[in-house]
Design a protein around this motif. Structure first.
Motif, PDB file in Angstrom:
ATOM      1  N   VAL A 281       0.468  -1.099   0.408  1.00 59.80           N
ATOM      2  CA  VAL A 281      -0.082   0.350   0.132  1.00 59.80           C
ATOM      3  C   VAL A 281       1.001   1.374   0.207  1.00 59.80           C
ATOM      4  O   VAL A 281       1.171   1.191   1.158  1.00 59.80           O
ATOM      5  N   VAL A 282       0.440   1.795  -0.770  1.00 57.82           N
ATOM      6  CA  VAL A 282       1.421   3.284  -1.113  1.00 57.82           C
ATOM      7  C   VAL A 282       0.914   4.703  -1.072  1.00 57.82           C
ATOM      8  O   VAL A 282      -0.014   4.720  -1.160  1.00 57.82           O
ATOM      9  N   ILE A 283       1.461   5.387   0.135  1.00 58.99           N
ATOM     10  CA  ILE A 283       0.551   6.829   0.776  1.00 58.99           C
ATOM     11  C   ILE A 283       1.711   7.815  -0.146  1.00 58.99           C
ATOM     12  O   ILE A 283       1.292   8.486  -0.212  1.00 58.99           O
ATOM     13  N   GLY A 284       3.374   7.121  -0.317  1.00 57.38           N
ATOM     14  CA  GLY A 284       3.336   7.981  -0.035  1.00 57.38           C
ATOM     15  C   GLY A 284       3.559   9.116  -1.712  1.00 57.38           C
ATOM     16  O   GLY A 284       3.707   7.862  -2.072  1.00 57.38           O
ATOM     17  N   THR A 285       3.809  10.366  -2.017  1.00 54.97           N
ATOM     18  CA  THR A 285       3.189  10.696  -3.170  1.00 54.97           C
ATOM     19  C   THR A 285       5.299  11.435  -3.723  1.00 54.97           C
ATOM     20  O   THR A 285       4.489  12.271  -4.994  1.00 54.97           O
ATOM     21  N   GLY A 286       5.836  11.599  -3.366  1.00 50.68           N
ATOM     22  CA  GLY A 286       6.733  12.051  -4.139  1.00 50.68           C
ATOM     23  C   GLY A 286       7.695  12.323  -5.156  1.00 50.68           C
ATOM     24  O   GLY A 286       7.622  12.841  -6.189  1.00 50.68           O
ATOM     25  N   ALA A 287       7.450  10.676  -5.842  1.00 54.77           N
ATOM     26  CA  ALA A 287       7.848  10.461  -6.704  1.00 54.77           C
ATOM     27  C   ALA A 287       6.812  10.536  -8.059  1.00 54.77           C
ATOM     28  O   ALA A 287       6.067   9.519  -7.482  1.00 54.77           O
ATOM     29  N   ALA A 288       6.371  11.532  -9.144  1.00 50.47           N
ATOM     30  CA  ALA A 288       5.814  11.018  -9.758  1.00 50.47           C
ATOM     31  C   ALA A 288       5.213  10.225 -10.943  1.00 50.47           C
ATOM     32  O   ALA A 288       4.812   9.357 -11.569  1.00 50.47           O
ATOM     33  N   ARG A 289       6.459   9.465 -11.232  1.00 48.83           N
ATOM     34  CA  ARG A 289       7.374   8.490 -12.418  1.00 48.83           C
ATOM     35  C   ARG A 289       8.252   7.570 -11.872  1.00 48.83           C
ATOM     36  O   ARG A 289       8.739   8.403 -10.946  1.00 48.83           O
ATOM     37  N   MET A 290       8.191   6.188 -12.319  1.00 47.82           N
ATOM     38  CA  MET A 290       9.392   5.218 -11.541  1.00 47.82           C
ATOM     39  C   MET A 290       9.318   4.793 -12.482  1.00 47.82           C
ATOM     40  O   MET A 290       8.027   3.868 -13.352  1.00 47.82           O
ATOM     41  N   THR A 291      10.338   3.703 -12.643  1.00 48.11           N
ATOM     42  CA  THR A 291       9.606   2.237 -13.215  1.00 48.11           C
ATOM     43  C   THR A 291       9.994   0.921 -12.236  1.00 48.11           C
ATOM     44  O   THR A 291      10.768   1.163 -10.885  1.00 48.11           O
ATOM     45  N   LEU A 292       8.986   0.634 -12.698  1.00 47.35           N
ATOM     46  CA  LEU A 292       8.568  -1.060 -11.522  1.00 47.35           C
ATOM     47  C   LEU A 292       8.858  -2.384 -11.668  1.00 47.35           C
ATOM     48  O   LEU A 292       8.666  -2.475 -13.521  1.00 47.35           O
ATOM     49  N   PRO A 293       9.741  -3.032 -11.360  1.00 49.21           N
ATOM     50  CA  PRO A 293      10.024  -4.510 -11.552  1.00 49.21           C
ATOM     51  C   PRO A 293       8.391  -5.511 -12.072  1.00 49.21           C
ATOM     52  O   PRO A 293       8.122  -6.645 -11.385  1.00 49.21           O
ATOM     53  N   MET A 294       7.982  -5.036 -13.148  1.00 45.59           N
ATOM     54  CA  MET A 294       6.351  -5.358 -13.624  1.00 45.59           C
ATOM     55  C   MET A 294       6.566  -7.307 -13.130  1.00 45.59           C
ATOM     56  O   MET A 294       5.658  -7.979 -12.994  1.00 45.59           O
ATOM     57  N   ARG A 295       8.174  -7.347 -14.080  1.00 44.80           N
ATOM     58  CA  ARG A 295       7.411  -8.957 -14.397  1.00 44.80           C
ATOM     59  C   ARG A 295       7.757  -9.916 -13.005  1.00 44.80           C
ATOM     60  O   ARG A 295       6.157 -10.987 -12.478  1.00 44.80           O
ATOM     61  N   ALA A 296       8.267  -9.534 -12.252  1.00 50.11           N
ATOM     62  CA  ALA A 296       8.624 -10.074 -11.032  1.00 50.11           C
ATOM     63  C   ALA A 296       7.506  -9.866  -9.843  1.00 50.11           C
ATOM     64  O   ALA A 296       6.553 -10.910  -9.499  1.00 50.11           O
ATOM     65  N   MET A 297       6.902  -8.349 -10.769  1.00 46.91           N
ATOM     66  CA  MET A 297       5.316  -7.990  -9.319  1.00 46.91           C
ATOM     67  C   MET A 297       4.071  -9.073  -9.761  1.00 46.91           C
ATOM     68  O   MET A 297       3.497  -9.535  -8.928  1.00 46.91           O
ATOM     69  N   VAL A 298       4.020  -9.594 -10.984  1.00 46.91           N
ATOM     70  CA  VAL A 298       2.852 -10.397 -11.792  1.00 46.91           C
ATOM     71  C   VAL A 298       3.393 -11.681 -11.105  1.00 46.91           C
ATOM     72  O   VAL A 298       2.117 -12.241 -11.152  1.00 46.91           O
ATOM     73  N   LEU A 299       4.627 -12.353 -12.012  1.00 46.92           N
ATOM     74  CA  LEU A 299       4.900 -13.566 -11.611  1.00 46.92           C
ATOM     75  C   LEU A 299       4.509 -13.780 -10.212  1.00 46.92           C
ATOM     76  O   LEU A 299       4.520 -15.552  -9.870  1.00 46.92           O
TER      77      LEU A 299
END
Length: 342
Positions: A257-275
């Motif tokens: 659960v993300v509350i912090g809002t400081g980063a407007a854009r980011m790269t996420l480890p999508m493959r690892a998150m999905v798998l």
């Protein structure tokens, strides 16, 4: 303009430009209350507007808007009589249209016409503020003013914990132990968690939060070598790196659960998150009769103690020199509260 018709207010005019000005005292109409503000908390959002704004302040208010959305005060006028004059209240600062799809679903924070007092309309960094009568929450006189003003940030933590689901017997980690992170630790501890991990680079914050396990970010990998990964990670630091760290920290099938809002854009480890089938949820603001009401109840029952988070209480005229300026210099500084009545 007479003294009765005017008041002092902390008005934002641009980055680095907050002025104490004398402005007209607002006049409530039916459905509104006038609150004599007794405490205002300076939030990271306020600091962001002071240091780098406009961020969330809309174009039509960039000639001046009164900041302040963490407020407690006393009702001094209520034309329609919904709230008794003299009642201490937490004015709700989330104002929605009331009739769109999101409002009908009782999710006012998602309304297309959302207005947050202190950002998109005048807030409480002033001697008086207007608020909606039906969405203010009375708060017991037994709650100290310096605790009552935490009802709004506490409601943010309450909402985030609510999004985590059943935490009974769960392992929970909180990344970033500033005001919201500290309050998230305190709220999570009331939900029967098995292990509560607080993660922050600042030793005083780690000690203050009171998690059962306190870790510097550099200690996390070593801890995980001999421990189970958390079922839930609550991210309160608001950086790209901390969100990625939160996803990596959570167990398979876990929730972030993300509350912090400081980063407007980011790269996420999508493959690892999905798998690994992890859930990534955002949590912002609060609903007045769900989250704010629950926060006030926690304060009234003395189940949450925010007072150790307070660094100082200052006069309205000192908001820049003793408030925003030192907060900008020291990101680890505790909560600054304003007493507009002095």
């Amino acid at each position: 303009m007479s003294a009765v018709e005017s008041m002092r207010a902390g008005r934002w005019h641009g980055a680095g430009d907050v002025r104490i000005e004398r402005v007209g005292r607002p006049k409530p109409v039916g459905g509104q209350i006038l609150v004599a503000v007794e405490r205002v908390g300076l939030c990271g959002t306020d600091l962001e507007e002071f240091a780098r704004g406009p961020v969330d302040i809309p174009p039509h208010l960039r000639t001046g808007v009164t900041l302040g959305h963490e407020v407690t005060g006393r009702v001094v006028e209520c034309p329609a009589g919904e709230v008794a004059v003299g009642t201490r209240v937490i004015p709700d600062v989330v104002r929605a249209c009331g009739h769109c799809e999101w409002c009908r679903r009782h999710e006012p924070g998602l309304c297309d016409d959302l207005v947050v007092l202190g950002l998109q309309a005048d807030g409480g960094l002033a001697e008086f503020m207007l608020a909606d009568a039906t969405t203010c929450i009375p708060v017991s006189e037994s709650v100290p003013l310096d605790s009552a003003v935490f009802a709004e940030p506490l409601s943010v933590a309450v909402r985030a914990i609510r999004k985590c689901g059943d935490l009974s017997g769960a392992d929970v980690a909180v990344i970033g132990l500033g005001t919201i992170g500290n309050l998230a630790v305190q709220v999570a501890a009331l939900h029967g968690v098995r292990t509560l991990i607080g993660i922050d680079p600042v030793a005083t914050r780690r000690a203050q939060a009171g998690a059962s396990i306190a870790l510097h970010p550099g200690e996390v990998s070593g801890y995980l070598a001999g421990a189970r990964r958390p079922d839930v990670v609550i991210e309160c630091a608001g950086t790209s790196a901390s969100v990625v760290d939160a996803l990596g920290l959570a167990t398979r099938g876990g929730t972030v659960v993300v509350i912090g809002t400081g980063a407007a854009r980011m790269t996420l480890p999508m493959r690892a998150m999905v798998l690994t089938e992890k859930r990534l949820l955002g949590s912002a603001a609060h609903v007045w009769d769900v989250d704010v009401q629950a926060a006030v109840a926690l304060l009234e029952r003395s189940l949450i103690d925010p007072l150790p988070l307070v660094d100082r209480v200052i006069e309205l005229e000192a908001v820049v020199d003793d408030g925003f300026a030192p907060m900008e210099r020291d990101s680890t500084m505790g909560k600054v509260l304003i007493d507009p009545q002095t």
